[in-house]
Write a protein that holds these residues in place. Structure first.
Motif, PDB file in Angstrom:
ATOM      1  N   VAL A  70       0.854  -1.196   0.000  1.00 40.62           N
ATOM      2  CA  VAL A  70       0.000   0.000   0.000  1.00 40.62           C
ATOM      3  C   VAL A  70       0.886   1.241   0.000  1.00 40.62           C
ATOM      4  O   VAL A  70       1.969   1.249   0.588  1.00 40.62           O
ATOM      5  CB  VAL A  70      -0.953   0.028   1.218  1.00 40.62           C
ATOM      6  CG1 VAL A  70      -2.042  -1.009   1.069  1.00 40.62           C
ATOM      7  CG2 VAL A  70      -0.199  -0.201   2.525  1.00 40.62           C
ATOM      8  N   ARG A  88     -12.326  -3.743  -1.393  1.00 41.76           N
ATOM      9  CA  ARG A  88     -12.723  -3.182  -2.692  1.00 41.76           C
ATOM     10  C   ARG A  88     -12.570  -4.197  -3.817  1.00 41.76           C
ATOM     11  O   ARG A  88     -13.419  -4.283  -4.711  1.00 41.76           O
ATOM     12  CB  ARG A  88     -11.892  -1.932  -2.988  1.00 41.76           C
ATOM     13  CG  ARG A  88     -12.330  -1.181  -4.238  1.00 41.76           C
ATOM     14  CD  ARG A  88     -11.351  -0.083  -4.608  1.00 41.76           C
ATOM     15  NE  ARG A  88     -10.084  -0.632  -5.077  1.00 41.76           N
ATOM     16  CZ  ARG A  88      -9.871  -1.094  -6.305  1.00 41.76           C
ATOM     17  NH1 ARG A  88     -10.858  -1.112  -7.201  1.00 41.76           N
ATOM     18  NH2 ARG A  88      -8.693  -1.561  -6.662  1.00 41.76           N
ATOM     19  N   THR A  89     -11.509  -4.995  -3.767  1.00 36.12           N
ATOM     20  CA  THR A  89     -11.233  -5.953  -4.843  1.00 36.12           C
ATOM     21  C   THR A  89     -11.921  -7.298  -4.649  1.00 36.12           C
ATOM     22  O   THR A  89     -11.819  -8.171  -5.508  1.00 36.12           O
ATOM     23  CB  THR A  89      -9.718  -6.194  -4.969  1.00 36.12           C
ATOM     24  OG1 THR A  89      -9.220  -6.760  -3.740  1.00 36.12           O
ATOM     25  CG2 THR A  89      -8.979  -4.896  -5.272  1.00 36.12           C
ATOM     26  N   GLU A 111      -8.452  -1.894   0.646  1.00 38.88           N
ATOM     27  CA  GLU A 111      -8.221  -2.275  -0.754  1.00 38.88           C
ATOM     28  C   GLU A 111      -8.658  -3.715  -0.997  1.00 38.88           C
ATOM     29  O   GLU A 111      -9.243  -4.027  -2.053  1.00 38.88           O
ATOM     30  CB  GLU A 111      -6.736  -2.090  -1.092  1.00 38.88           C
ATOM     31  CG  GLU A 111      -6.353  -2.461  -2.519  1.00 38.88           C
ATOM     32  CD  GLU A 111      -7.046  -1.640  -3.586  1.00 38.88           C
ATOM     33  OE1 GLU A 111      -7.038  -2.073  -4.766  1.00 38.88           O
ATOM     34  OE2 GLU A 111      -7.608  -0.559  -3.269  1.00 38.88           O
ATOM     35  N   ALA A 133      -2.257   6.323   1.047  1.00 34.77           N
ATOM     36  CA  ALA A 133      -3.320   5.481   1.614  1.00 34.77           C
ATOM     37  C   ALA A 133      -3.065   5.191   3.085  1.00 34.77           C
ATOM     38  O   ALA A 133      -3.998   5.120   3.897  1.00 34.77           O
ATOM     39  CB  ALA A 133      -3.427   4.177   0.829  1.00 34.77           C
TER      40      ALA A 133
END
Length: 411
Positions: free
Chosen positions: A334, A370-371, A367, A338
């Motif tokens: 990351v 989100r994925t 993240e 972020a």
């Protein structure tokens, strides 16, 4: 008095074992790396532990780190050292986790430990064993928090300590290392450059090398994170763990703890998916994971706001990667923006001050959500490895003149 610190308890260490080759080494002797140049792992007679210790007996003890004595390497009660290693809390972050099921996202806040970080777990155990094995002088490289923990515990037991840190190590860390009794030197390089100095001095017989995973016992202290987590969650492990990974001692230790708990019959075969979180400016484990290899090449030009995970090369790289792959997890990188946003959001929305490394785990979780790597209804634990109070915060420059007219509506 805490009986965990004062009561004699049986010990069950049988031997040490090379993590790469399986070669056995005698217990109760001073060791560094194995002959293969890899970390040594402490092994126990777990059948004997199971016969002597029950979950009910454990539950009756004070809930500090030393209640796990039968699964720790210190033989003699007189060598137990403590500054109050509490069981750290699990804190929900419904405001900043970013999912409808964010009540399932828990931060294990290791900043509540002595010296303000999870480094206390590993260093208290390593120092206790150094005392037991007669070590007089220790040297170690650090990005900050490990040096502070070493200084505190070594001073407590009268062991001389020399610490080397990169010249841009946070000032509060350098000062606390010095104030707690170590001789601390800033070095114009990264942590592995500091480690090279420590290694050279150790080769000349000047001190014992306490670099990450170059002695066997820091893993044993760090594995208490896994033992503690299992007990806190009613012996049902979470679906996923996001762990800030530099040297990776804690991730390796937790994976070892889960195996030991299953051998005791205290948990089943379920394991969390382990996510090794790194900063994109220093991500050797992420690159090795994506390349499908077992060993990570040194990361050049390492840089990140999360200094604790700025480790260009880890001696236990293959152990980290094996645990991540065996668990069905991943190594995730990351970026600093972020990380900083996650720190800010956790503070403003949940009232929890994360360190940058803890912020990295929250950023990685967001993240992954989100994925689709994680589902919002899964139980997830993020590790915040140090108190956010040790790190720079945005300025708060507003002032109020009590002698002037006050515009209360503008406050």
């Amino acid at each position: 008095m805490n009986p965990n610190l004062t009561t004699d308890r049986p010990t069950f260490v049988t031997h040490l074992e090379c993590s790469l080759t399986g070669e056995r080494y005698e217990a109760d002797r001073l060791h560094g790396l194995s002959r293969a140049g890899r970390p040594l792992l402490v092994r126990y007679d777990l059948d004997a532990v199971s016969a002597k210790l029950s979950r009910a007996a454990l539950a009756a003890r004070p809930t500090d780190m030393w209640r796990w004595r039968e699964l720790l390497p210190v033989r003699h009660t007189d060598n137990v050292v403590s500054l109050g290693e509490i069981e750290t809390p699990l804190i929900p972050i419904p405001g900043s986790a970013g999912s409808a099921g964010s009540g399932n996202v828990l931060v294990k806040d290791e900043g509540r430990l002595p010296t303000g970080s999870f480094k206390a777990r590993g260093l208290v155990m390593a120092v206790a064993m150094a005392k037991e094995l007669g070590v007089r002088t220790i040297a170690m490289p650090t990005n900050g928090n490990a040096g502070a923990a070493l200084a505190a515990y070594a001073t407590r037991v009268g062991i001389e300590t020399i610490v080397f840190c990169p010249e841009d190590t946070p000032e509060v860390n350098v000062r606390e290392i010095a104030m707690q009794g170590a001789r601390v030197w800033r070095v114009n390089g990264l942590i592995d450059d500091c480690g090279a100095i420590v290694g050279k001095g150790a080769a000349e017989g000047r001190w014992f090398d306490f670099s990450t995973l170059k002695e066997p016992y820091r893993i044993e202290g760090k594995k208490t994170m896994g033992l503690e987590l299992a007990a806190q969650l009613g012996w049902e492990l979470p679906d996923a763990i996001f762990y800030p990974t530099g040297g990776g001692t804690g991730l390796i230790g937790m994976w070892k703890a889960f195996d030991e708990l299953e051998a005791l019959g205290w948990i089943g075969p379920k394991r969390p998916r382990m996510y090794a979180v790194q900063a994109s400016g220093c991500a050797p484990i992420v690159r090795a994971f994506e390349d499908g290899v077992e060993h990570a090449e040194r990361w050049e030009d390492a840089h990140t706001v999360a200094a604790g995970i700025r480790v260009p090369k880890a001696v236990g790289d293959f152990l980290i990667l094996r645990a991540v792959r065996a668990s069905g997890g991943k190594a995730l990188g990351v970026g600093d923006p972020a990380i900083l946003k996650a720190v800010d959001d956790a503070a403003r929305r949940d009232g929890l001050l994360l360190c940058p490394e803890g912020g990295a785990t929250l950023a990685a979780y967001r993240e992954a959500l989100r994925t689709g790597e994680v589902d919002e209804d899964e139980r997830v634990v993020l590790f915040n490895c140090a108190t956010g109070l040790k790190y720079p915060m945005p300025a708060a420059p507003q002032t109020l003149d009590r002698h002037a007219a006050i515009d209360f509506a503008a406050l």
